[in-house]
Design a protein around this motif. Structure first.
Motif, PDB file in Angstrom:
ATOM      1  N   ILE A 185       0.838  -1.202   0.000  1.00  0.00           N
ATOM      2  CA  ILE A 185       0.000   0.000   0.000  1.00  0.00           C
ATOM      3  C   ILE A 185       0.873   1.252   0.000  1.00  0.00           C
ATOM      4  O   ILE A 185       0.598   2.226  -0.721  1.00  0.00           O
ATOM      5  CB  ILE A 185      -0.949  -0.018   1.215  1.00  0.00           C
ATOM      6  CG1 ILE A 185      -1.998  -1.121   1.040  1.00  0.00           C
ATOM      7  CG2 ILE A 185      -1.631   1.336   1.391  1.00  0.00           C
ATOM      8  CD1 ILE A 185      -2.876  -1.331   2.254  1.00  0.00           C
ATOM      9  N   VAL A 186       1.946   1.222   0.793  1.00  0.00           N
ATOM     10  CA  VAL A 186       2.883   2.353   0.786  1.00  0.00           C
ATOM     11  C   VAL A 186       3.484   2.534  -0.608  1.00  0.00           C
ATOM     12  O   VAL A 186       3.598   3.664  -1.117  1.00  0.00           O
ATOM     13  CB  VAL A 186       3.996   2.141   1.828  1.00  0.00           C
ATOM     14  CG1 VAL A 186       5.092   3.193   1.695  1.00  0.00           C
ATOM     15  CG2 VAL A 186       3.420   2.165   3.238  1.00  0.00           C
ATOM     16  N   GLY A 187       3.861   1.424  -1.248  1.00  0.00           N
ATOM     17  CA  GLY A 187       4.396   1.505  -2.606  1.00  0.00           C
ATOM     18  C   GLY A 187       3.372   2.025  -3.593  1.00  0.00           C
ATOM     19  O   GLY A 187       3.710   2.789  -4.511  1.00  0.00           O
ATOM     20  N   ALA A 188       2.099   1.632  -3.403  1.00  0.00           N
ATOM     21  CA  ALA A 188       1.035   2.099  -4.302  1.00  0.00           C
ATOM     22  C   ALA A 188       0.832   3.603  -4.173  1.00  0.00           C
ATOM     23  O   ALA A 188       0.627   4.307  -5.178  1.00  0.00           O
ATOM     24  CB  ALA A 188      -0.263   1.363  -3.984  1.00  0.00           C
ATOM     25  N   ILE A 189       0.894   4.106  -2.954  1.00  0.00           N
ATOM     26  CA  ILE A 189       0.761   5.556  -2.735  1.00  0.00           C
ATOM     27  C   ILE A 189       1.914   6.301  -3.415  1.00  0.00           C
ATOM     28  O   ILE A 189       1.718   7.331  -4.073  1.00  0.00           O
ATOM     29  CB  ILE A 189       0.700   5.871  -1.233  1.00  0.00           C
ATOM     30  CG1 ILE A 189      -0.569   5.275  -0.615  1.00  0.00           C
ATOM     31  CG2 ILE A 189       0.756   7.370  -0.989  1.00  0.00           C
ATOM     32  CD1 ILE A 189      -0.629   5.378   0.896  1.00  0.00           C
ATOM     33  N   GLY A 190       3.126   5.749  -3.255  1.00  0.00           N
ATOM     34  CA  GLY A 190       4.279   6.371  -3.903  1.00  0.00           C
ATOM     35  C   GLY A 190       4.178   6.336  -5.426  1.00  0.00           C
ATOM     36  O   GLY A 190       4.494   7.329  -6.098  1.00  0.00           O
TER      37      GLY A 190
ATOM     38  N   PHE B 248      -5.582  -2.012  -5.730  1.00  0.00           N
ATOM     39  CA  PHE B 248      -6.835  -1.306  -5.463  1.00  0.00           C
ATOM     40  C   PHE B 248      -6.573   0.126  -5.010  1.00  0.00           C
ATOM     41  O   PHE B 248      -7.201   1.081  -5.501  1.00  0.00           O
ATOM     42  CB  PHE B 248      -7.631  -2.063  -4.398  1.00  0.00           C
ATOM     43  CG  PHE B 248      -8.879  -1.352  -3.964  1.00  0.00           C
ATOM     44  CD1 PHE B 248      -9.981  -1.271  -4.799  1.00  0.00           C
ATOM     45  CD2 PHE B 248      -8.942  -0.745  -2.717  1.00  0.00           C
ATOM     46  CE1 PHE B 248     -11.136  -0.599  -4.402  1.00  0.00           C
ATOM     47  CE2 PHE B 248     -10.088  -0.083  -2.315  1.00  0.00           C
ATOM     48  CZ  PHE B 248     -11.184  -0.006  -3.162  1.00  0.00           C
ATOM     49  N   ILE B 249      -5.638   0.306  -4.083  1.00  0.00           N
ATOM     50  CA  ILE B 249      -5.324   1.646  -3.579  1.00  0.00           C
ATOM     51  C   ILE B 249      -4.765   2.517  -4.704  1.00  0.00           C
ATOM     52  O   ILE B 249      -5.124   3.697  -4.838  1.00  0.00           O
ATOM     53  CB  ILE B 249      -4.322   1.570  -2.410  1.00  0.00           C
ATOM     54  CG1 ILE B 249      -4.953   0.851  -1.218  1.00  0.00           C
ATOM     55  CG2 ILE B 249      -3.848   2.962  -2.006  1.00  0.00           C
ATOM     56  CD1 ILE B 249      -6.166   1.532  -0.641  1.00  0.00           C
ATOM     57  N   TYR B 250      -3.925   1.946  -5.559  1.00  0.00           N
ATOM     58  CA  TYR B 250      -3.312   2.718  -6.638  1.00  0.00           C
ATOM     59  C   TYR B 250      -4.362   3.216  -7.633  1.00  0.00           C
ATOM     60  O   TYR B 250      -4.405   4.406  -7.973  1.00  0.00           O
ATOM     61  CB  TYR B 250      -2.277   1.856  -7.363  1.00  0.00           C
ATOM     62  CG  TYR B 250      -1.705   2.513  -8.600  1.00  0.00           C
ATOM     63  CD1 TYR B 250      -0.843   3.603  -8.488  1.00  0.00           C
ATOM     64  CD2 TYR B 250      -2.027   2.049  -9.880  1.00  0.00           C
ATOM     65  CE1 TYR B 250      -0.318   4.212  -9.614  1.00  0.00           C
ATOM     66  CE2 TYR B 250      -1.519   2.648 -11.008  1.00  0.00           C
ATOM     67  CZ  TYR B 250      -0.664   3.732 -10.869  1.00  0.00           C
ATOM     68  OH  TYR B 250      -0.156   4.350 -11.993  1.00  0.00           O
ATOM     69  N   VAL B 251      -5.235   2.317  -8.100  1.00  0.00           N
ATOM     70  CA  VAL B 251      -6.263   2.713  -9.070  1.00  0.00           C
ATOM     71  C   VAL B 251      -7.253   3.683  -8.437  1.00  0.00           C
ATOM     72  O   VAL B 251      -7.707   4.647  -9.075  1.00  0.00           O
ATOM     73  CB  VAL B 251      -6.991   1.469  -9.619  1.00  0.00           C
ATOM     74  CG1 VAL B 251      -8.108   1.870 -10.578  1.00  0.00           C
ATOM     75  CG2 VAL B 251      -6.012   0.550 -10.332  1.00  0.00           C
ATOM     76  N   LEU B 252      -7.589   3.472  -7.164  1.00  0.00           N
ATOM     77  CA  LEU B 252      -8.518   4.364  -6.479  1.00  0.00           C
ATOM     78  C   LEU B 252      -7.948   5.770  -6.358  1.00  0.00           C
ATOM     79  O   LEU B 252      -8.648   6.768  -6.608  1.00  0.00           O
ATOM     80  CB  LEU B 252      -8.835   3.801  -5.097  1.00  0.00           C
ATOM     81  CG  LEU B 252      -9.854   4.598  -4.261  1.00  0.00           C
ATOM     82  CD1 LEU B 252     -11.205   4.640  -4.959  1.00  0.00           C
ATOM     83  CD2 LEU B 252      -9.979   3.992  -2.872  1.00  0.00           C
TER      84      LEU B 252
ATOM     85  N   VAL C 134     -10.765  -4.656  -9.898  1.00  0.00           N
ATOM     86  CA  VAL C 134      -9.721  -5.038  -8.940  1.00  0.00           C
ATOM     87  C   VAL C 134     -10.336  -5.399  -7.591  1.00  0.00           C
ATOM     88  O   VAL C 134      -9.913  -6.352  -6.925  1.00  0.00           O
ATOM     89  CB  VAL C 134      -8.696  -3.897  -8.782  1.00  0.00           C
ATOM     90  CG1 VAL C 134      -7.712  -4.207  -7.656  1.00  0.00           C
ATOM     91  CG2 VAL C 134      -7.945  -3.676 -10.084  1.00  0.00           C
ATOM     92  N   LEU C 135     -11.375  -4.660  -7.183  1.00  0.00           N
ATOM     93  CA  LEU C 135     -12.041  -4.961  -5.913  1.00  0.00           C
ATOM     94  C   LEU C 135     -12.724  -6.326  -5.967  1.00  0.00           C
ATOM     95  O   LEU C 135     -12.702  -7.089  -4.994  1.00  0.00           O
ATOM     96  CB  LEU C 135     -13.063  -3.874  -5.599  1.00  0.00           C
ATOM     97  CG  LEU C 135     -13.758  -3.973  -4.240  1.00  0.00           C
ATOM     98  CD1 LEU C 135     -12.729  -3.932  -3.108  1.00  0.00           C
ATOM     99  CD2 LEU C 135     -14.778  -2.857  -4.073  1.00  0.00           C
TER     100      LEU C 135
END
Length: 465
Positions: A34-39, A126-130, A79-80
């Protein structure tokens, strides 16, 4: 409040115990994804809205803001959905493992690196696409390239990962992989423990008579009930050297203790010792762990075999017996280590509470023998593995192997056997007797077994066996 409690709990653990606990949880690896997706989302925003990378690429691969929002909304839902299917598959797998094999296997599956990476990929995707969906506008003239390309690649990665996870789950659930993975995990624990203790072992003989008397020692007692999970031997040796003392463990790693149970005996050499310093180097918890406990791996494998006996699954029992035999061979080599640990000045500092190979042999096979209830197929396989161990292990354990086999045969009291079952058992027993030098004892057991053949025509020549 609960989150802070768990964070505080992890900080109280030793470094080694904390590493083991984090590996056995499902949230640690997905957190980093999730941290990587945010980055990655921030980097994507930088490419599209700061650098405007679309100016340097063909117009065919770009999207307008309104079109991109439709695409991203579809990808978020897709993805969800894949994540929901994955979680559902995970729950089915965990339920199956718990009911059919052993509840202890849940930790093995959850701590498996592939399982954690799969969950991390889905959560990160999911976090990245969102996040990408949140900062895309509705402007028609907006021309965006990096966001749709990377979002589509992320969705493709999630789809491929879903296929991989289904394959991983079905492969992991196969009996031979289950028992092999448990065996491998136990061997890793053993190798880690040996590596930790090796610097403190010396080729130095210690006479038991030269050790201080128990009456001169003082006892350190536990202050809570639970399992002795971990002991920081390096720290204990340094502290014992600083105090010029000798320590002896009164319990084993993995053993359950009650509050007030003597855990260490120490002998002072003129200096006053503070027991708290030694207690801080040991962890007592509410559950058994595999961090330093060799016996725990044997117990898990034996439990799988016992469950399989209850489900009338002989192949699982046989495969598990093979893995236990392999683990026993490995443990038998490690139990040859001296229980004495020395500091860097070759002074004796710690005496371990170490069990013999006979104890581990009993822990590995005795419960299976008990629940097999004179099942001749299981008994034959047990004796086959004991005979195989006698070929590959040192002679100092041959007596233990023969004694276990002898007790197993004598357990057939008041039980009738088919002729062929009796002959197969005697064949393995004869080979074991030859490997361990108990040919004379074998003749007695031969006569004992032939009396239990249901067919009275058993006339096999003992020499041919």
């Amino acid at each position: 409040m609960g989150i802070f409690y768990y964070i505080k709990k992890y900080f109280k653990m030793s470094r080694r115990q904390r590493k083991s606990e984090l590996k056995s949880t499902l949230w640690f690896m997905p957190f980093w994804y999730i941290v990587g997706a945010i980055g990655l989302s921030a980097f994507t925003f930088y490419l599209d809205y700061v650098v405007d990378v679309g100016l340097y690429l063909p117009a065919a691969i770009g999207f307008s803001g309104q079109t991109l929002q439709v695409l991203l909304s579809a990808l978020v839902g897709g993805v969800l959905t894949l994540s929901a299917f994955t979680i559902n598959s995970l729950l089915v797998a965990l339920t199956t493992f718990s009911g059919q094999f052993s509840s202890k296997m849940l930790v093995n599956f959850v701590s498996d690196r592939a399982t954690q990476h799969v969950l991390g990929i889905f959560n990160g995707s999911f976090i990245y696409v969102l996040l990408n969906f949140l900062y895309v506008t509705h402007e028609e003239e907006e021309y965006i390239v990096a966001t749709p390309v990377l979002s589509i690649l992320t969705a493709i990665t999630a789809a491929v990962t879903f296929i991989y996870f289904i394959n991983h789950t079905t492969t992991w659930m196969q009996v031979h992989n289950i028992s092999f993975n448990m065996n491998t995990k136990s061997k890793q624990v053993q190798a880690s423990l040996e590596k930790e203790l090796k610097p403190y072992h010396l080729e130095k003989e210690i006479e038991v008579e030269s050790l201080p008397a128990d009456a001169d020692g003082k006892v350190i007692k536990t202050r809570q009930s639970g399992y002795l999970q971990v002991a920081d031997f390096s720290r204990l040796i340094k502290q014992a050297k600083s105090d010029n003392s000798l320590l002896r463990f009164d319990v084993r790693i993995g053993e359950f203790v009650l509050e007030g149970t003597p855990i260490l005996t120490y002998w002072e050499q003129g200096q006053t010792i503070h027991p708290d310093r030694y207690l801080k180097s040991m962890e007592i918890g509410v559950k058994q762990t595999e961090i330093q406990d060799l016996e725990y791996g044997l117990n898990k494998l034996a439990e799988v075999a016992i469950k399989a006996l209850g489900h009338n699954d002989p192949l699982t029992v046989t495969n598990t017996i093979h893995q236990i035999a392999d683990l026993l061979k490995s443990i038998g080599q490690s139990t040859n280590f001296s229980p004495y640990l020395f500091d860097n000045e070759e002074e004796l500092r710690i005496i371990l509470n170490q069990k013999t190979f006979r104890y581990y042999l009993h822990r590995g096979f005795a419960s299976i023998r008990e629940y097999a209830d004179q099942n001749s197929t299981v008994m034959t396989e047990l004796l086959t593995m004991i005979s195989l161990l006698s070929k590959t292990m040192d002679q100092n354990v041959h007596e233990d192997l023969w004694e276990f086999a002898r007790q197993t045969i004598l357990g057939f009291d008041n039980y009738s056997l088919y002729e062929n079952d009796c002959l197969y058992i005697l064949e393995q027993l004869a080979e074991l007797a030859q490997n361990t030098g108990h040919q004379q004892d074998y003749l007695f057991l031969l006569e004992y077994m032939l009396k239990r053949v249901s067919s009275k025509s058993a006339s096999e020549d003992p020499a041919s066996l």
